[in-house]
Design an enzyme around this catalytic site. Sequence first.
Site, PDB file in Angstrom:
ATOM      1  N   SER A  12      -2.826   3.919 -32.109  1.00  0.00           N
ATOM      2  CA  SER A  12      -2.119   2.874 -31.354  1.00  0.00           C
ATOM      3  C   SER A  12      -3.001   1.652 -31.132  1.00  0.00           C
ATOM      4  O   SER A  12      -2.500   0.524 -31.088  1.00  0.00           O
ATOM      5  CB  SER A  12      -1.574   3.417 -30.026  1.00  0.00           C
ATOM      6  OG  SER A  12      -2.611   3.666 -29.118  1.00  0.00           O
ATOM      7  N   ASN A  13      -4.300   1.830 -30.981  1.00  0.00           N
ATOM      8  CA  ASN A  13      -5.190   0.661 -30.848  1.00  0.00           C
ATOM      9  C   ASN A  13      -5.296  -0.080 -32.179  1.00  0.00           C
ATOM     10  O   ASN A  13      -5.316  -1.312 -32.199  1.00  0.00           O
ATOM     11  CB  ASN A  13      -6.566   1.076 -30.339  1.00  0.00           C
ATOM     12  CG  ASN A  13      -6.587   1.219 -28.828  1.00  0.00           C
ATOM     13  OD1 ASN A  13      -6.563   0.226 -28.112  1.00  0.00           O
ATOM     14  ND2 ASN A  13      -6.591   2.462 -28.353  1.00  0.00           N
ATOM     15  N   ARG A  63     -23.587  15.781 -42.617  1.00  0.00           N
ATOM     16  CA  ARG A  63     -23.145  14.642 -41.809  1.00  0.00           C
ATOM     17  C   ARG A  63     -23.646  13.324 -42.386  1.00  0.00           C
ATOM     18  O   ARG A  63     -22.920  12.334 -42.437  1.00  0.00           O
ATOM     19  CB  ARG A  63     -23.675  14.863 -40.394  1.00  0.00           C
ATOM     20  CG  ARG A  63     -23.286  13.815 -39.419  1.00  0.00           C
ATOM     21  CD  ARG A  63     -23.611  14.218 -37.991  1.00  0.00           C
ATOM     22  NE  ARG A  63     -23.178  13.159 -37.104  1.00  0.00           N
ATOM     23  CZ  ARG A  63     -23.919  12.122 -36.776  1.00  0.00           C
ATOM     24  NH1 ARG A  63     -25.156  12.033 -37.233  1.00  0.00           N
ATOM     25  NH2 ARG A  63     -23.448  11.178 -35.994  1.00  0.00           N
ATOM     26  N   ILE A  90     -19.277  10.710 -33.749  1.00  0.00           N
ATOM     27  CA  ILE A  90     -20.363   9.825 -33.301  1.00  0.00           C
ATOM     28  C   ILE A  90     -20.949   9.153 -34.535  1.00  0.00           C
ATOM     29  O   ILE A  90     -21.238   9.811 -35.540  1.00  0.00           O
ATOM     30  CB  ILE A  90     -21.437  10.641 -32.553  1.00  0.00           C
ATOM     31  CG1 ILE A  90     -20.845  11.175 -31.244  1.00  0.00           C
ATOM     32  CG2 ILE A  90     -22.677   9.792 -32.280  1.00  0.00           C
ATOM     33  CD1 ILE A  90     -21.727  12.162 -30.522  1.00  0.00           C
ATOM     34  N   ASN A 105     -16.200  -0.661 -29.941  1.00  0.00           N
ATOM     35  CA  ASN A 105     -15.463   0.555 -29.609  1.00  0.00           C
ATOM     36  C   ASN A 105     -14.695   0.328 -28.328  1.00  0.00           C
ATOM     37  O   ASN A 105     -15.068  -0.509 -27.508  1.00  0.00           O
ATOM     38  CB  ASN A 105     -16.439   1.726 -29.418  1.00  0.00           C
ATOM     39  CG  ASN A 105     -15.727   3.032 -29.117  1.00  0.00           C
ATOM     40  OD1 ASN A 105     -14.707   3.356 -29.753  1.00  0.00           O
ATOM     41  ND2 ASN A 105     -16.219   3.786 -28.147  1.00  0.00           N
ATOM     42  N   HIS A 107     -13.308   2.512 -24.988  1.00  0.00           N
ATOM     43  CA  HIS A 107     -13.474   3.791 -24.297  1.00  0.00           C
ATOM     44  C   HIS A 107     -12.559   3.793 -23.072  1.00  0.00           C
ATOM     45  O   HIS A 107     -12.518   2.803 -22.340  1.00  0.00           O
ATOM     46  CB  HIS A 107     -14.942   3.954 -23.879  1.00  0.00           C
ATOM     47  CG  HIS A 107     -15.241   5.291 -23.284  1.00  0.00           C
ATOM     48  ND1 HIS A 107     -15.455   6.415 -24.050  1.00  0.00           N
ATOM     49  CD2 HIS A 107     -15.341   5.689 -21.996  1.00  0.00           C
ATOM     50  CE1 HIS A 107     -15.687   7.445 -23.253  1.00  0.00           C
ATOM     51  NE2 HIS A 107     -15.632   7.036 -21.999  1.00  0.00           N
ATOM     52  N   ALA A 174      -3.295  -0.940 -21.095  1.00  0.00           N
ATOM     53  CA  ALA A 174      -4.358  -1.933 -20.854  1.00  0.00           C
ATOM     54  C   ALA A 174      -5.253  -2.063 -22.087  1.00  0.00           C
ATOM     55  O   ALA A 174      -5.680  -3.161 -22.449  1.00  0.00           O
ATOM     56  CB  ALA A 174      -5.185  -1.527 -19.633  1.00  0.00           C
TER      57      ALA A 174
HETATM   58  C1  GRF Z   1      -7.925   5.821 -26.780  1.00  0.00           C
HETATM   59  O1  GRF Z   1      -7.786   6.441 -25.552  1.00  0.00           O
HETATM   60  C2  GRF Z   1      -9.268   5.122 -26.858  1.00  0.00           C
HETATM   61  O2  GRF Z   1      -9.688   4.606 -25.628  1.00  0.00           O
HETATM   62  C3  GRF Z   1     -10.188   6.238 -27.285  1.00  0.00           C
HETATM   63  O3  GRF Z   1      -9.431   7.033 -28.156  1.00  0.00           O
HETATM   64  C4  GRF Z   1      -8.041   6.846 -27.899  1.00  0.00           C
HETATM   65  C5  GRF Z   1      -7.460   6.350 -29.187  1.00  0.00           C
HETATM   66  O4  GRF Z   1      -6.064   6.237 -29.151  1.00  0.00           O
HETATM   67  N1  GRF Z   1     -11.402   5.743 -27.873  1.00  0.00           N
HETATM   68  P1  GRF Z   1      -5.304   5.607 -30.393  1.00  0.00           P
HETATM   69  O5  GRF Z   1      -5.608   6.476 -31.602  1.00  0.00           O
HETATM   70  O6  GRF Z   1      -5.808   4.214 -30.583  1.00  0.00           O
HETATM   71  O7  GRF Z   1      -3.852   5.643 -30.021  1.00  0.00           O
END
Ligand code: GRF
Length: 200
Positions: A12-13, A63, A90, A105, A107, A174
């Site tokens: 989703s991001n 890795r 990581i 990133n 978080h 958010a």
């Molecule tokens: C989100 O909660 C982000 O903060 C974290 O991983 C999740 C990713 O969600 N790093 P999406 O795959 O972007 O929907």
Amino acid sequence: MRLGLLASGRGSNAQAILEAIDAGDLGATAVVLICDRQAPAMEVARRHGVPTRLLPRADFPDRLSHQTAIRDALVGAGAEVVALAGFAAILDPVVVDAFEGRILNIHPSLLPAFAGVIAPEPQRLALEAGVPSTGCTVHLVTPEVDAGPILAQAEVPVLAGDTVESLSARILAAEHRLYPATLGRFVTELSARAHQIERP
Ligand code: GRF
């Protein structure tokens, strides 16, 4: 600015970022989305016409060779900036060093609170701690997990009766505003700096 995305899940991001790019709000082009597993994020990229690469950890002997392949895919696509969008591994210095100061990133907490664990752990820990508010943080990636310089944060209230799911959904909304906006600002500043270097 050429943007590479790394994702492992829902995407989703990545979608929020790609929508901002499509709307012309970001001053960037997405050149590749790399997944370390078959994940909905791959489909998000395809819908936006962004090339995808699937590089599962299991396809590599260790890795380091896996992360070297990720670096090579980013470099091969010509990425200049990298956004982690729910990437569950990581990052090794082999990747971090290749894009030093240019990996972002997001978080789901107000770092440094609830660092070092991945969603939905930060949200669960916030509920458990009984904090009145939590939120999300966009930061630069350094070898130390969730400890790089903070670029932006958004505060989100914890409401009475919140569950991990309801709190996560409020934080995610958010995130979808904060990440593209911060990335846009970052890309603009980086381009301005590159321009200054080219033309002293
Ligand atoms: C989100 O909660 C982000 O903060 C974290 O991983 C999740 C990713 O969600 N790093 P999406 O795959 O972007 O929907």
